[in-house]
Design a protein around this motif. Structure first.
Motif, PDB file in Angstrom:
ATOM      1  N   ALA A 161      12.312 -55.205  -4.953  1.00 51.51           N
ATOM      2  CA  ALA A 161      10.916 -54.910  -5.288  1.00 51.51           C
ATOM      3  C   ALA A 161       9.945 -55.658  -4.381  1.00 51.51           C
ATOM      4  N   GLU A 162      10.390 -56.777  -3.806  1.00 51.09           N
ATOM      5  CA  GLU A 162       9.519 -57.592  -2.949  1.00 51.09           C
ATOM      6  C   GLU A 162       9.460 -57.084  -1.510  1.00 51.09           C
ATOM      7  N   ILE A 163      10.322 -56.144  -1.147  1.00 49.20           N
ATOM      8  CA  ILE A 163      10.302 -55.616   0.219  1.00 49.20           C
ATOM      9  C   ILE A 163       8.963 -54.919   0.457  1.00 49.20           C
ATOM     10  N   PRO A 164       8.215 -55.346   1.463  1.00 45.27           N
ATOM     11  CA  PRO A 164       6.898 -54.732   1.691  1.00 45.27           C
ATOM     12  C   PRO A 164       7.007 -53.321   2.258  1.00 45.27           C
ATOM     13  N   SER A 165       5.963 -52.543   2.030  1.00 43.89           N
ATOM     14  CA  SER A 165       5.921 -51.182   2.573  1.00 43.89           C
ATOM     15  C   SER A 165       5.506 -51.183   4.030  1.00 43.89           C
ATOM     16  N   GLU A 166       4.814 -52.242   4.452  1.00 48.76           N
ATOM     17  CA  GLU A 166       4.373 -52.372   5.841  1.00 48.76           C
ATOM     18  C   GLU A 166       4.660 -53.775   6.343  1.00 48.76           C
ATOM     19  N   SER A 167       5.018 -53.873   7.607  1.00 51.07           N
ATOM     20  CA  SER A 167       5.293 -55.174   8.219  1.00 51.07           C
ATOM     21  C   SER A 167       5.327 -55.023   9.734  1.00 51.07           C
ATOM     22  N   GLU A 168       4.975 -56.070  10.436  1.00 50.55           N
ATOM     23  CA  GLU A 168       5.068 -56.037  11.897  1.00 50.55           C
ATOM     24  C   GLU A 168       6.519 -55.902  12.348  1.00 50.55           C
ATOM     25  N   TYR A 169       7.462 -56.257  11.481  1.00 47.77           N
ATOM     26  CA  TYR A 169       8.880 -56.156  11.811  1.00 47.77           C
ATOM     27  C   TYR A 169       9.404 -54.727  11.659  1.00 47.77           C
ATOM     28  N   TYR A 170       8.547 -53.842  11.177  1.00 47.53           N
ATOM     29  CA  TYR A 170       8.919 -52.440  11.049  1.00 47.53           C
ATOM     30  C   TYR A 170       8.575 -51.640  12.301  1.00 47.53           C
ATOM     31  N   LYS A 171       8.276 -52.341  13.374  1.00 52.63           N
ATOM     32  CA  LYS A 171       8.014 -51.712  14.673  1.00 52.63           C
ATOM     33  C   LYS A 171       9.089 -52.151  15.657  1.00 52.63           C
ATOM     34  N   THR A 172       9.485 -51.259  16.544  1.00 49.06           N
ATOM     35  CA  THR A 172      10.426 -51.639  17.592  1.00 49.06           C
ATOM     36  C   THR A 172       9.706 -52.516  18.612  1.00 49.06           C
ATOM     37  N   LYS A 173      10.459 -53.080  19.523  1.00 46.53           N
ATOM     38  CA  LYS A 173       9.863 -53.907  20.568  1.00 46.53           C
ATOM     39  C   LYS A 173       9.058 -53.073  21.549  1.00 46.53           C
ATOM     40  N   ARG A 174       9.183 -51.746  21.425  1.00 46.82           N
ATOM     41  CA  ARG A 174       8.382 -50.838  22.256  1.00 46.82           C
ATOM     42  C   ARG A 174       7.174 -50.303  21.496  1.00 46.82           C
ATOM     43  N   GLY A 175       6.959 -50.856  20.278  1.00 49.50           N
ATOM     44  CA  GLY A 175       5.787 -50.492  19.498  1.00 49.50           C
ATOM     45  C   GLY A 175       5.914 -49.214  18.703  1.00 49.50           C
ATOM     46  N   GLU A 176       7.148 -48.702  18.537  1.00 57.12           N
ATOM     47  CA  GLU A 176       7.367 -47.461  17.792  1.00 57.12           C
ATOM     48  C   GLU A 176       7.777 -47.777  16.351  1.00 57.12           C
ATOM     49  N   ASN A 177       7.635 -46.786  15.489  1.00 57.04           N
ATOM     50  CA  ASN A 177       8.045 -46.966  14.095  1.00 57.04           C
ATOM     51  C   ASN A 177       9.550 -47.166  14.010  1.00 57.04           C
ATOM     52  N   PHE A 178       9.951 -48.161  13.237  1.00 54.26           N
ATOM     53  CA  PHE A 178      11.361 -48.478  13.056  1.00 54.26           C
ATOM     54  C   PHE A 178      11.793 -48.170  11.621  1.00 54.26           C
ATOM     55  N   MET A 179      10.957 -48.526  10.655  1.00 54.78           N
ATOM     56  CA  MET A 179      11.264 -48.232   9.257  1.00 54.78           C
ATOM     57  C   MET A 179      10.769 -46.828   8.932  1.00 54.78           C
ATOM     58  N   ILE A 180      11.651 -45.975   8.419  1.00 58.15           N
ATOM     59  CA  ILE A 180      11.265 -44.579   8.177  1.00 58.15           C
ATOM     60  C   ILE A 180      11.202 -44.223   6.702  1.00 58.15           C
ATOM     61  N   PHE A 181      11.832 -45.038   5.839  1.00 52.91           N
ATOM     62  CA  PHE A 181      11.824 -44.693   4.416  1.00 52.91           C
ATOM     63  C   PHE A 181      12.135 -45.934   3.587  1.00 52.91           C
ATOM     64  N   LYS A 182      11.501 -45.983   2.409  1.00 56.14           N
ATOM     65  CA  LYS A 182      11.745 -47.081   1.475  1.00 56.14           C
ATOM     66  C   LYS A 182      11.498 -46.598   0.055  1.00 56.14           C
ATOM     67  N   ASN A 183      12.440 -46.906  -0.832  1.00 54.11           N
ATOM     68  CA  ASN A 183      12.199 -46.726  -2.263  1.00 54.11           C
ATOM     69  C   ASN A 183      12.801 -47.922  -2.991  1.00 54.11           C
ATOM     70  N   SER A 184      13.021 -47.826  -4.270  1.00 57.33           N
ATOM     71  CA  SER A 184      13.487 -48.975  -5.052  1.00 57.33           C
ATOM     72  C   SER A 184      14.962 -49.306  -4.828  1.00 57.33           C
ATOM     73  N   ASN A 185      15.696 -48.408  -4.160  1.00 59.32           N
ATOM     74  CA  ASN A 185      17.134 -48.624  -3.953  1.00 59.32           C
ATOM     75  C   ASN A 185      17.566 -48.622  -2.495  1.00 59.32           C
ATOM     76  N   LEU A 186      16.639 -48.357  -1.599  1.00 58.96           N
ATOM     77  CA  LEU A 186      17.049 -48.065  -0.229  1.00 58.96           C
ATOM     78  C   LEU A 186      15.906 -48.303   0.743  1.00 58.96           C
ATOM     79  N   ILE A 187      16.232 -48.869   1.909  1.00 62.79           N
ATOM     80  CA  ILE A 187      15.273 -48.943   3.007  1.00 62.79           C
ATOM     81  C   ILE A 187      16.017 -48.579   4.292  1.00 62.79           C
TER      82      ILE A 187
END
Length: 287
Positions: free
Chosen positions: A31-57
């Motif tokens: 539940a503490e996993i944030p929906s947004e974070s700077e760590y959700y970007k690749t080193k090339r500045g692209e989106n890395f995290m594509i989905f998150k719910n209560s059981n899966l990221i």
């Protein structure tokens, strides 16, 4: 050599940044996993995290989605428990094989809270949807899904018999937890799923799952103890970046591609020997 190795000053700067890196405070529950974070970007500045719910990221860069789409004949899947953060069940990884480069590439990472069938179903639905979105809505349906276990190597004729033998021995030895897993395996893989999607006894192109297991061993060695959420994401991000440049260099011909020496005849011979041994065990058990 200069095309492959970074300059000394570059290496020195990177080591310095890693030593001084301050990761955010640890996440202790899903539940503490944030929906947004700077760590959700690749080193090339692209989106890395594509989905998150209560059981899966799920983490999959555009580069990984491209590989997932282009090389979807064989998808290798595996889960590792050793590097999963304490609040999660496992880290689930998909890989693919680029035949013309003779190389395996990781196409996604996911952190799972549980092992429920619905969680795995959601995972693959989101991976396919993301790859379709990143590739002009081209429908992606993997032909062969490779997973860990010895059963994918066994002739499908004997799998039910082997399952019965394993269950008998587990009952005899009172392996309660393993019996629960066997029940889950039976319902999921022998009843709900068509065996042809996970059994590749007749597929000699990829006869083992070493592609996934070798990566798991590499990741396990990175962490002497279970990593925090951000430690794990940081390393997975670095790995994605290394694989991206490995791919770019190989398709441009900077790195020479070594031909893999595989003796298919020997592999088939080993499988046939295993098939006969299993047949013998089954005959002894039920005669």
């Amino acid at each position: 050599m200069g095309l492959i190795c970074p300059e000394y000053n570059s290496i020195k700067s990177q080591i310095s940044r890693n030593l001084n890196k301050k990761l955010p405070s640890n996440v202790t529950t899903f539940a503490e996993i944030p929906s947004e974070s700077e760590y959700y970007k690749t080193k090339r500045g692209e989106n890395f995290m594509i989905f998150k719910n209560s059981n899966l990221i799920i983490f999959q860069s555009p580069f990984q989605a491209k590989l997932f789409k282009e090389y979807n004949d064989d998808i290798f899947v595996d889960g590792t428990f050793f590097i999963a953060p304490k609040f999660s069940y496992q880290v689930f990884i998909t890989r693919t094989y680029a035949k013309e480069l003779d190389s395996f590439y990781t196409t996604s990472f996911a952190i799972l809270k549980n092992k429920e069938q619905e969680t795995y179903k959601m995972l693959f639905e989101k991976l396919k949807k993301n790859a379709n979105t990143c590739n002009n809505n081209i429908r992606i349906e993997p032909k062969n899904l490779h997973s860990i276990s010895n059963l994918p190597f066994i002739n499908p004729e004997y799998i039910f018999d082997i399952y019965v033998i394993i269950k008998i021995k587990s009952i005899k030895n009172n392996y309660c937890q393993f019996l629960k897993f066997l029940e889950y395996f039976y319902k999921t893989y022998l009843i709900d799923y068509d065996m042809k999607f996970w059994n590749y006894y007749n597929n000699i192109e990829h006869i083992t799952n070493n592609a996934s297991e070798s990566l798991n061993n590499y990741l396990n060695n990175l962490f002497p103890t279970k990593p925090s959420f951000y430690e794990l994401i940081d390393k997975l991000n670095e790995l994605e970046h290394l694989l991206y440049y490995d791919y770019q260099r190989k398709i441009r011909g900077i790195w020479k591609i070594k031909k893999r020496a595989i003796n298919k005849a020997n592999e088939i011979s080993i499988l046939e020997k295993l098939r006969l041994e299993v047949k013998d065990v089954v005959s002894q058990q039920f005669n």
